[in-house]
Motif scaffolding. Sequence first.
Motif, PDB file in Angstrom:
ATOM      1  N   ILE A 134       0.873  -1.163   0.000  1.00  0.00           N
ATOM      2  CA  ILE A 134       0.000   0.000   0.000  1.00  0.00           C
ATOM      3  C   ILE A 134       0.917   1.221   0.000  1.00  0.00           C
ATOM      4  CG2 ILE A 134      -1.788   1.263   1.253  1.00  0.00           C
ATOM      5  CD1 ILE A 134      -3.080  -1.273   0.849  1.00  0.00           C
ATOM      6  N   SER A 135       0.805   2.042  -1.005  1.00  0.00           N
ATOM      7  CA  SER A 135       1.641   3.239  -1.134  1.00  0.00           C
ATOM      8  C   SER A 135       3.135   2.916  -1.073  1.00  0.00           C
ATOM      9  CB  SER A 135       1.284   4.265  -0.049  1.00  0.00           C
ATOM     10  OG  SER A 135      -0.058   4.612  -0.128  1.00  0.00           O
ATOM     11  N   GLY A 136       3.521   1.753  -1.596  1.00  0.00           N
ATOM     12  CA  GLY A 136       4.922   1.398  -1.686  1.00  0.00           C
ATOM     13  C   GLY A 136       5.582   0.975  -0.391  1.00  0.00           C
ATOM     14  N   ARG A 137       4.820   0.703   0.637  1.00  0.00           N
ATOM     15  CA  ARG A 137       5.387   0.309   1.923  1.00  0.00           C
ATOM     16  C   ARG A 137       5.795  -1.157   1.909  1.00  0.00           C
ATOM     17  NH1 ARG A 137       0.463   2.957   3.633  1.00  0.00           N
ATOM     18  NH2 ARG A 137       0.963   5.108   4.027  1.00  0.00           N
ATOM     19  N   GLU A 138       6.891  -1.469   2.613  1.00  0.00           N
ATOM     20  CA  GLU A 138       7.327  -2.859   2.742  1.00  0.00           C
ATOM     21  C   GLU A 138       6.380  -3.620   3.657  1.00  0.00           C
ATOM     22  OE1 GLU A 138      11.040  -5.174   4.689  1.00  0.00           O
ATOM     23  OE2 GLU A 138      11.528  -3.493   3.374  1.00  0.00           O
ATOM     24  N   GLY A 139       6.079  -3.034   4.808  1.00  0.00           N
ATOM     25  CA  GLY A 139       5.090  -3.592   5.718  1.00  0.00           C
ATOM     26  C   GLY A 139       5.496  -4.874   6.417  1.00  0.00           C
ATOM     27  N   ILE A 140       4.486  -5.530   6.961  1.00  0.00           N
ATOM     28  CA  ILE A 140       4.687  -6.783   7.669  1.00  0.00           C
ATOM     29  C   ILE A 140       4.288  -7.941   6.766  1.00  0.00           C
ATOM     30  CG2 ILE A 140       4.416  -5.770   9.958  1.00  0.00           C
ATOM     31  CD1 ILE A 140       1.542  -6.803   9.985  1.00  0.00           C
ATOM     32  N   ALA A 162      -6.277  -3.696  20.232  1.00  0.00           N
ATOM     33  CA  ALA A 162      -7.246  -2.842  19.554  1.00  0.00           C
ATOM     34  C   ALA A 162      -6.446  -2.102  18.494  1.00  0.00           C
ATOM     35  CB  ALA A 162      -7.900  -1.866  20.526  1.00  0.00           C
ATOM     36  N   MET A 163      -6.902  -2.188  17.263  1.00  0.00           N
ATOM     37  CA  MET A 163      -6.157  -1.588  16.159  1.00  0.00           C
ATOM     38  C   MET A 163      -7.074  -0.650  15.388  1.00  0.00           C
ATOM     39  SD  MET A 163      -4.280  -5.023  14.896  1.00  0.00           S
ATOM     40  CE  MET A 163      -3.312  -5.980  16.023  1.00  0.00           C
ATOM     41  N   SER A 164      -6.523   0.480  15.016  1.00  0.00           N
ATOM     42  CA  SER A 164      -7.287   1.431  14.216  1.00  0.00           C
ATOM     43  C   SER A 164      -6.535   1.707  12.927  1.00  0.00           C
ATOM     44  CB  SER A 164      -7.505   2.737  14.979  1.00  0.00           C
ATOM     45  OG  SER A 164      -6.307   3.475  15.022  1.00  0.00           O
ATOM     46  N   SER A 165      -7.239   2.303  12.015  1.00  0.00           N
ATOM     47  CA  SER A 165      -6.672   2.634  10.715  1.00  0.00           C
ATOM     48  C   SER A 165      -7.001   4.078  10.395  1.00  0.00           C
ATOM     49  CB  SER A 165      -7.286   1.711   9.659  1.00  0.00           C
ATOM     50  OG  SER A 165      -6.947   2.155   8.377  1.00  0.00           O
ATOM     51  N   SER A 166      -6.088   4.750   9.730  1.00  0.00           N
ATOM     52  CA  SER A 166      -6.356   6.127   9.327  1.00  0.00           C
ATOM     53  C   SER A 166      -7.256   6.176   8.089  1.00  0.00           C
ATOM     54  CB  SER A 166      -5.047   6.878   9.070  1.00  0.00           C
ATOM     55  OG  SER A 166      -4.294   6.207   8.079  1.00  0.00           O
ATOM     56  N   GLU A 167      -7.401   5.038   7.428  1.00  0.00           N
ATOM     57  CA  GLU A 167      -8.282   4.938   6.278  1.00  0.00           C
ATOM     58  C   GLU A 167      -9.444   4.011   6.601  1.00  0.00           C
ATOM     59  OE1 GLU A 167      -6.751   4.382   2.299  1.00  0.00           O
ATOM     60  OE2 GLU A 167      -4.720   4.514   3.103  1.00  0.00           O
ATOM     61  N   PRO A 168     -10.606   4.234   5.995  1.00  0.00           N
ATOM     62  CA  PRO A 168     -11.726   3.307   6.204  1.00  0.00           C
ATOM     63  C   PRO A 168     -11.348   1.903   5.721  1.00  0.00           C
ATOM     64  CG  PRO A 168     -12.456   5.303   5.096  1.00  0.00           C
ATOM     65  CD  PRO A 168     -10.959   5.348   5.135  1.00  0.00           C
ATOM     66  N   LEU A 169     -11.836   0.892   6.422  1.00  0.00           N
ATOM     67  CA  LEU A 169     -11.524  -0.487   6.062  1.00  0.00           C
ATOM     68  C   LEU A 169     -11.916  -0.807   4.625  1.00  0.00           C
ATOM     69  CD1 LEU A 169     -12.425  -2.443   9.300  1.00  0.00           C
ATOM     70  CD2 LEU A 169     -10.173  -1.855   8.427  1.00  0.00           C
ATOM     71  N   ALA A 170     -13.014  -0.241   4.148  1.00  0.00           N
ATOM     72  CA  ALA A 170     -13.445  -0.496   2.768  1.00  0.00           C
ATOM     73  C   ALA A 170     -12.410   0.009   1.768  1.00  0.00           C
ATOM     74  CB  ALA A 170     -14.797   0.153   2.507  1.00  0.00           C
ATOM     75  N   ALA A 171     -11.797   1.157   2.052  1.00  0.00           N
ATOM     76  CA  ALA A 171     -10.771   1.703   1.163  1.00  0.00           C
ATOM     77  C   ALA A 171      -9.521   0.832   1.183  1.00  0.00           C
ATOM     78  CB  ALA A 171     -10.428   3.134   1.563  1.00  0.00           C
ATOM     79  N   ILE A 172      -9.142   0.361   2.357  1.00  0.00           N
ATOM     80  CA  ILE A 172      -7.977  -0.523   2.468  1.00  0.00           C
ATOM     81  C   ILE A 172      -8.244  -1.824   1.723  1.00  0.00           C
ATOM     82  CG2 ILE A 172      -6.588  -1.885   4.072  1.00  0.00           C
ATOM     83  CD1 ILE A 172      -7.061   0.374   6.110  1.00  0.00           C
ATOM     84  N   GLU A 173      -9.427  -2.379   1.923  1.00  0.00           N
ATOM     85  CA  GLU A 173      -9.775  -3.623   1.231  1.00  0.00           C
ATOM     86  C   GLU A 173      -9.720  -3.437  -0.282  1.00  0.00           C
ATOM     87  OE1 GLU A 173     -13.245  -7.007   1.297  1.00  0.00           O
ATOM     88  OE2 GLU A 173     -13.831  -4.927   1.661  1.00  0.00           O
ATOM     89  N   ALA A 174     -10.237  -2.325  -0.787  1.00  0.00           N
ATOM     90  CA  ALA A 174     -10.213  -2.061  -2.226  1.00  0.00           C
ATOM     91  C   ALA A 174      -8.773  -1.980  -2.741  1.00  0.00           C
ATOM     92  CB  ALA A 174     -10.969  -0.770  -2.531  1.00  0.00           C
ATOM     93  N   LYS A 175      -7.891  -1.328  -1.979  1.00  0.00           N
ATOM     94  CA  LYS A 175      -6.486  -1.225  -2.383  1.00  0.00           C
ATOM     95  C   LYS A 175      -5.815  -2.593  -2.398  1.00  0.00           C
ATOM     96  CE  LYS A 175      -5.609   3.483  -0.834  1.00  0.00           C
ATOM     97  NZ  LYS A 175      -4.852   4.327   0.085  1.00  0.00           N
ATOM     98  N   LEU A 176      -6.100  -3.405  -1.399  1.00  0.00           N
ATOM     99  CA  LEU A 176      -5.501  -4.738  -1.343  1.00  0.00           C
ATOM    100  C   LEU A 176      -6.020  -5.601  -2.483  1.00  0.00           C
ATOM    101  CD1 LEU A 176      -5.577  -5.416   2.497  1.00  0.00           C
ATOM    102  CD2 LEU A 176      -3.566  -4.990   1.072  1.00  0.00           C
ATOM    103  N   ARG A 179      -4.339  -4.390  -5.621  1.00  0.00           N
ATOM    104  CA  ARG A 179      -2.948  -4.823  -5.599  1.00  0.00           C
ATOM    105  C   ARG A 179      -2.814  -6.287  -6.011  1.00  0.00           C
ATOM    106  NH1 ARG A 179      -0.496  -6.177  -0.038  1.00  0.00           N
ATOM    107  NH2 ARG A 179      -1.638  -8.028  -0.573  1.00  0.00           N
ATOM    108  N   ASP A 180      -3.729  -7.124  -5.512  1.00  0.00           N
ATOM    109  CA  ASP A 180      -3.690  -8.548  -5.782  1.00  0.00           C
ATOM    110  C   ASP A 180      -4.371  -8.924  -7.095  1.00  0.00           C
ATOM    111  OD1 ASP A 180      -2.348  -8.803  -3.413  1.00  0.00           O
ATOM    112  OD2 ASP A 180      -4.106  -9.421  -2.262  1.00  0.00           O
ATOM    113  N   GLY A 181      -4.890  -7.929  -7.821  1.00  0.00           N
ATOM    114  CA  GLY A 181      -5.519  -8.192  -9.123  1.00  0.00           C
ATOM    115  C   GLY A 181      -6.846  -8.927  -9.025  1.00  0.00           C
TER     116      GLY A 181
END
Length: 182
Positions: A134-140, A162-176, A179-181
Amino acid sequence: IIGAVFRDTPGVSTGTAPAQRPCRCSSAPQTSSPAQAAVRRLGLPTGRKGLHVWLRLAELPDHKAHSFWREMLARLDAAQKAAGWGLELETAVNDDDRAIFDSLDELINALLTETECQRIFFLIDDFDLLLPGISGREGITSRDLDWLRAIATRYSQSLAFAMSSSEPLAAIEAKLLQRDGI
């Protein structure tokens, strides 16, 4: 917030806990949901002692697994020392992710078996910053998620995330998915 509820505390309210509850926050709180959970000592039943360990991943120098594990360990260590438990890390922490994870696991175990600590809450802001690709991050990696699941499972009666995200989960899911085609 994505989180966990302790199985042995039926009827525990998720409302604001009184300030006199014996709990510590390991970082200066801001306005995010995990930070507010730390400030309000949410999830800690009356009479229980525990730690709220807040991590704001946006503050990490990078968003790699190594930095994540090192910060988890450092924040937990700082929180337990601030609570007056003063355990010393027995394992020398080198730059190996597995050694850092093992030290984290050992510290959690020692806190729960050798001190008055009955609960540990890891409150993690901006978890999306650790997602690879996501945005070129290496990540975990899946290994790191397996390690998180392992400690969450091993200490399920006493540990929560407890984990939060700065982006809505729907937006993250769409990006993933993109990314995975899929």
